[in-house]
Design a protein around this motif. Structure first.
Motif, PDB file in Angstrom:
ATOM      1  N   CYS B 134       5.697 -15.307 -20.020  1.00  0.00           N
ATOM      2  CA  CYS B 134       6.104 -15.420 -21.520  1.00  0.00           C
ATOM      3  C   CYS B 134       5.293 -14.635 -22.283  1.00  0.00           C
ATOM      4  O   CYS B 134       4.048 -14.453 -22.525  1.00  0.00           O
ATOM      5  CB  CYS B 134       6.192 -16.687 -21.924  1.00  0.00           C
ATOM      6  N   ALA B 137       3.398 -17.182 -24.642  1.00  0.00           N
ATOM      7  CA  ALA B 137       2.895 -17.929 -23.574  1.00  0.00           C
ATOM      8  C   ALA B 137       2.459 -18.979 -24.055  1.00  0.00           C
ATOM      9  O   ALA B 137       1.360 -19.147 -24.641  1.00  0.00           O
ATOM     10  CB  ALA B 137       2.093 -17.353 -22.277  1.00  0.00           C
ATOM     11  N   SER B 156       1.128 -12.170 -17.719  1.00  0.00           N
ATOM     12  CA  SER B 156       0.281 -13.281 -17.912  1.00  0.00           C
ATOM     13  C   SER B 156      -0.598 -13.320 -16.746  1.00  0.00           C
ATOM     14  O   SER B 156      -0.476 -13.839 -15.798  1.00  0.00           O
ATOM     15  CB  SER B 156       1.155 -14.463 -18.172  1.00  0.00           C
ATOM     16  N   CYS B 173       2.887 -25.755 -19.813  1.00  0.00           N
ATOM     17  CA  CYS B 173       3.919 -24.830 -19.256  1.00  0.00           C
ATOM     18  C   CYS B 173       5.181 -25.778 -19.464  1.00  0.00           C
ATOM     19  O   CYS B 173       5.263 -26.768 -18.837  1.00  0.00           O
ATOM     20  CB  CYS B 173       3.723 -24.351 -17.821  1.00  0.00           C
TER      21      CYS B 173
END
Lengths: 151, 295, 587
Positions: B134, B137, B156, B173
């Motif tokens: 992401c 993230a 990432s 997450c």
């Protein structure tokens, strides 16, 4: 949460503030009232914003903000130590706004800096009050309601 | 005893020789006892993982990934993948290829029975899912040491040696794409270093899909040191690199490429398609998306 | 009595220490961790004990600052329970870590390569806040102890209380932000700060009441507050249920329903009844923390509560009893029987005292009514006069620190915002203010004298602080000196490349050219292999450029080595690689 309901929330908080800290009330009564008001505000938020509760995390601390506003407004009826508790109530409101905002920032929402700055300014300014006359009290209450409705 | 002197000396020296040979071993006793796992065991585990497949994600439409919104982001490279759900049939070859490429360890039997594997790619429904890298993230912002961070190229990244195992990234997450090394895989004989260029992770670190960062690094180095560098003044775009999973997919359902490079197969094959991502990740600017249906 | 309780503590502590040792050795697989959040028993124990730690200071500091007088024994119990709980709470985050020896990476200190902890992470805020809180709690307690002999130190008690009051709330707020800033559905809650603080006050009151019962006393004010807290917490739980549908029945029963039994007279009046209520509250709140941290507890995807988890519980309870009652024993020996202590009355019920004072003075509505006849403006109060300069120093330092952190290298690729840095602000202010306050008290005003042991203790603390500061400073990026063509200055010195290599390059690349695995700890991918094939394919020119301009994870040596120096290094590197080939081909 529609602006109408927002305004209604602060009226509700004002109405509830009348019952707190009455003369001769025991700490039990005040404590039960606080818990009861929190419950009332929770129910209000839940039914008032039912459709957006799941999607709008900014509503998560709404009942607590209402409670903080209610406590601020209730200091008007305190016979003793009014300035001290006034500042403390505003600091509680600031606390809820600031750290709630930081928590929401991490979930992707902007922090409401203007609101936090307004409450912080009011709290800081209140420490300079030397004597709270009726007019000053009224002015403070208006300011709090204005911050709630407009920010 | 009935043994004469000669036989005694013979048996002693035999024992001594065996002791020396045994002592010279490079493999630890535990691994020897457990036995180094072979490819067959990894294949078995992948089959087990597919049978334990989790529920399919709620997919929502997302915009095509563009420039990364972090300061210092590269303006020419943003690597990502697209998984074509129309082509994918859930065979699981991508999972095996990823495990072999990245030396992902096996898990003990109790964890496997509960459906908890160390695979970087998990089956959700019949579609493979890995870390979406992401742009915003949630894992990176809560890692206390900075081991989870973002490269300017859009990956990432994970620094194993900087990880202190707080598992905050794993908790944050929204789709549980990260795996934690609960066990010392080497000691328990659960790891096999198929790929000598990739380290085996220590016990106590988090790991996840790295978009085959090592392949990108090698390609970048080759590019920078090639004879045409000064002449063409081009930038490295990662052309021709394929991740292990995209390479192994028999249906070409996993496409790896550079979202900012028009010549990349990723951009070309996603041109007329609608892109989806799991609902929980939609606002986090994922680099790995799903495709379904035609526009 | 104390000795018996310490014995009980020891009995709980010993197997608990075994469990703790095993869990540190085996790692997170040995205790119950949640399948989704990876967090488990150590974190729920941490939150539970840090809540208890805060409540102790809250009770004594708030009451001191708001002019509510508590008697000596209650205040002492509150302070000691804070310190004992802090010791326990500090252990559990270390246990929780997957690689315990890397814990220092969470501290906001630079390391020698300029790597800084991630200031955006709530765990880093946690570390700072709790460290500062521990330091200031100790100082607060030590002030009270020394104030008996040095009465001039009395005037520092209230300012420290005012400093500690917001710090306590801040620290527990940051602990709640550990959960509230995540995307875990069960941890959704912008209201978590208030929720956690209420829970902390509740559990702290329960602990103090329990300890008071053990001593044979009671303070009705604290019991009433406990009951009121249970109502507020039930209201918060109702909101949690409305918002997320999560409801912990066992926590509600133990900490919500059973405490209402206080309203029954015969339970209230019996010591065992009160103890049972307080113990029930503590149990309920621990279960509630467990439920919060491990939302999947009880589902088949998770391991169940094992012997290690029970062991950790036993360890925490046992350590608390040992430390708390040990400290009480120690202090009783040095305490005079009727010496004044923490600001106290003669033990009468606090509410009666307040009632009497209230009746004596006339009430005038609409105007501030003050005690003692006049109102003390906060900005002209005595405490503020004491705090003024140190506070200014503290705020200035915190601002500078925030600005400095913002500019650190790891945050170049990161979108830092004010919201990331605010939670660190006040702890830094509090720490610097307290240090400045006591420095002024000791050196300028000579408010107290130190015994030799205390001097040694203070000196060792200073040495430790100096070490940390040194780590801070040493992490500054290495200065670029003026480039001198050293080779041309010393043309006879054929060994210069070797010396430069061994001084500068060998730490990462190894003195033999293979990389130094022990030292290259913090970076992945590891440095490229410097074998002959690669060196030849890269060519001297590009290698010299790498040395001068630097690479990912390698400093640029441009200002410190000239081109010819770098060329010498490259050639030496190549000779090492050739030696490597020769070694490999030799049998």
């Amino acid at each position: 949460m529609t602006p109408l309901l927002n305004a209604f929330a602060c009226l509700l908080a004002l109405a509830c503030a009348l019952f707190l800290w009455r003369k001769g009330s025991s700490p039990y009564r005040n404590g039960a009232l606080l818990a009861g008001f929190l419950l009332l505000f929770s129910v209000f938020t839940y039914f008032g914003a039912a459709e957006s509760l799941a999607t709008d995390p900014a509503l998560e601390h709404y009942p607590f903000r209402m409670l903080a506003l209610c406590l601020c407004l209730s200091t008007a009826s305190l016979p003793l130590y009014r300035r001290r508790y006034l500042v403390l109530a505003q600091v509680l409101w600031l606390w809820i706004e600031l750290f709630g905002g930081i928590a929401l920032y991490y979930r992707g929402f902007d922090v409401a800096w203007t609101r936090i700055a307004a409450v912080a300014g009011l709290a800081f300014g209140s420490t300079f009050l030397s004597r709270i006359s009726r007019e000053m009290e009224f002015c403070l209450m208006v300011l709090w309601l204005a911050v709630w409705v407009f920010f | 005893m009935g043994m004469d002197r000669r036989e005694f000396i013979k048996s002693c020296s035999l024992v001594a020789m065996m002791g020396l040979l045994f002592g010279c071993r490079k493999v630890s006793l535990d691994a020897l006892a457990a036995g180094e796992p072979g490819l067959a065991q990894f294949e078995e585990e992948v089959k087990l993982a597919i049978s334990h497949a989790k529920r399919q994600f709620d997919l929502v439409k997302v915009a095509r990934p563009g420039l990364l919104e972090i300061p210092g982001a590269s303006s020419v490279n943003r690597f990502g993948m697209a998984i074509d759900l129309d082509l994918c049939d859930g065979c699981g070859k991508c999972i095996l290829a990823c495990n072999v490429e990245n030396n992902v360890p096996l898990v003990p039997a109790e964890d496997a029975a509960r459906g908890r594997f160390m695979h970087w790619i998990d089956m959700h429904g019949s579609a493979p899912f890995m870390c979406a890298h992401c742009g915003k993230a949630p894992c990176e912002r809560v890692c206390p040491t900075g081991a989870a961070n973002h490269t300017p190229d859009g990956l990432s990244a994970m620094m194993y040696k900087r990880c202190t195992g707080s598992r905050f990234c794993g908790a944050n997450c929204p789709v549980q794409a990260r795996k934690f090394n609960f066990n010392d895989a080497r000691k328990l004989g659960l790891a096999h270093q198929f790929n000598k260029n990739i380290p085996l992770r220590d016990k106590g670190v988090m790991e996840k899909c790295s978009l085959c960062l090592h392949r990108l690094q090698d390609d970048r180095l080759k590019f920078k040191t090639s004879l045409t560098v000064g002449a063409t003044a081009e930038e490295w775009r990662g052309r021709g690199v394929k991740t292990a999973c995209s390479e192994s997919c028999p249906k070409n359902a996993i496409i790896f490429g550079n979202w900012l490079d028009d010549e990349s197969p990723l951009v070309q094959r996603t041109k007329n398609r609608v892109l989806y991502a799991p609902r929980e990740l939609a606002n986090l600017d994922p680099s790995v998306v799903f495709m379904r249906g035609r526009r | 009595m104390y000795r018996f309780l310490m014995l009980v503590g020891l009995v709980l502590f010993l197997p608990g220490a075994c469990a703790l040792g095993y869990s540190v050795f085996q790692g997170p697989s040995s205790w119950m961790t949640d399948a989704r959040t990876f967090w488990g028993t150590p974190i729920s124990l941490f939150v539970f004990w840090i809540g208890l730690a805060h409540a102790g200071t809250l009770i004594s500091a708030i009451f001191l600052a708001l002019d509510i007088k508590l008697d000596r024994r209650t205040a002492l119990i509150a302070e000691l329970s804070t310190l004992a709980s802090l010791v326990i709470a500090a252990v559990f985050p270390l246990v929780h870590l997957g690689i315990v020896e890397n814990f220092y990476m969470v501290a906001p200190l630079l390391d020698v390569r300029g790597i800084f902890a991630n200031i955006r992470s709530p765990l880093v805020w946690d570390f700072c806040c709790i460290a500062v809180y521990a330091a200031l709690s100790l100082l607060f307690f030590a002030t009270h102890l020394k104030a008996r002999r040095n009465p001039t130190l009395e005037k520092y008690c209230k300012p420290m209380a005012w400093l500690l009051f917001p710090l306590v709330l801040w620290v527990h707020t940051v602990v709640s932000l550990d959960f509230a800033t995540t995307f875990v559905p069960e941890w959704r809650g912008a209201f978590f700060p208030v929720y956690f603080i209420t829970g902390a006050i509740f559990s702290g009151l329960a602990l103090v009441n329990l300890l008071l019962c053990a001593e044979g006393y009671r303070v009705r004010l604290l019991e009433r507050l406990q009951l009121i807290c249970s109502w507020i917490l039930c209201a918060i739980w109702a909101w949690e249920f409305m918002l997320k549908g999560s409801f912990c029945a066992s926590a509600f029963i133990f900490a919500g329903l059973l405490p209402q039994l206080r309203m029954v007279a015969f339970i209230r009046e019996s010591k065992w009844g009160r103890m049972a209520i307080s113990a029930s509250v503590l149990l309920g709140l621990f279960l509630e923390r467990q439920f919060l941290v491990s939302p999947e507890f009880g589902s088949p995807a998770m391991a169940s509560f094992g012997w290690v988890d029970w062991g950790m519980l036993a360890f925490s309870a046992g350590t608390f009893m040992l430390v708390f009652f040990g400290m009480l024993l120690l202090l009783k020996r040095f305490m005079e029987v009727d010496g004044s202590y923490f600001g106290e009355v003669d033990g009468r019920d606090i509410a009666e005292v307040e009632e009497a004072e209230h009746k004596d003075s006339p009430v005038r509505l609409g105007v501030e009514k003050t005690k003692k006849g006049f109102y003390v403006h906060p900005w002209s109060s005595e405490e503020y006069h004491v705090l003024r300069l140190p506070l200014l120093l503290g705020i200035a330092f915190a601002l500078l620190f925030s600005l400095w952190v913002w500019g650190r290298m790891p945050f170049e690729n990161v979108d830092l915002s004010l919201a990331n840095v605010i939670p660190l602000f006040y702890p830094v202010v509090a720490l610097v203010t307290a240090v400045a306050l006591y420095a002024r008290a000791y050196f300028v005003e000579k408010a107290f004298a130190l015994h030799r042991i205390e001097k040694i203790l203070a000196a060792s603390v200073l040495v430790l602080a100096g070490t940390c500061a040194g780590a801070f400073y040493a992490g500054g990026a290495s200065e670029r000196g003026a480039a001198r063509d050293v080779l041309s200055e010393n043309p006879e010195n054929r060994d210069l490349p070797v010396q430069t290599w061994n001084a500068r390059c060998a730490t990462c690349h190894g003195s033999d050219g293979k990389f130094n695995e022990k030292f290259v700890r913090e970076f992945y991918p590891v440095p490229q292999k410097l074998d002959l094939l690669r060196l030849d394919s890269l060519g001297e020119d590009s290698l010299v450029n790498v040395i001068l301009k630097g690479r990912v994870n390698m400093n640029a040596y441009e200002g410190r080595l000239t081109y010819s120096d770098a060329l010498g290094l490259v050639r030496y590197m190549r000779s090492l690689a050739e030696k490597e080939v020769a070694n490999d081909s030799a049998p």
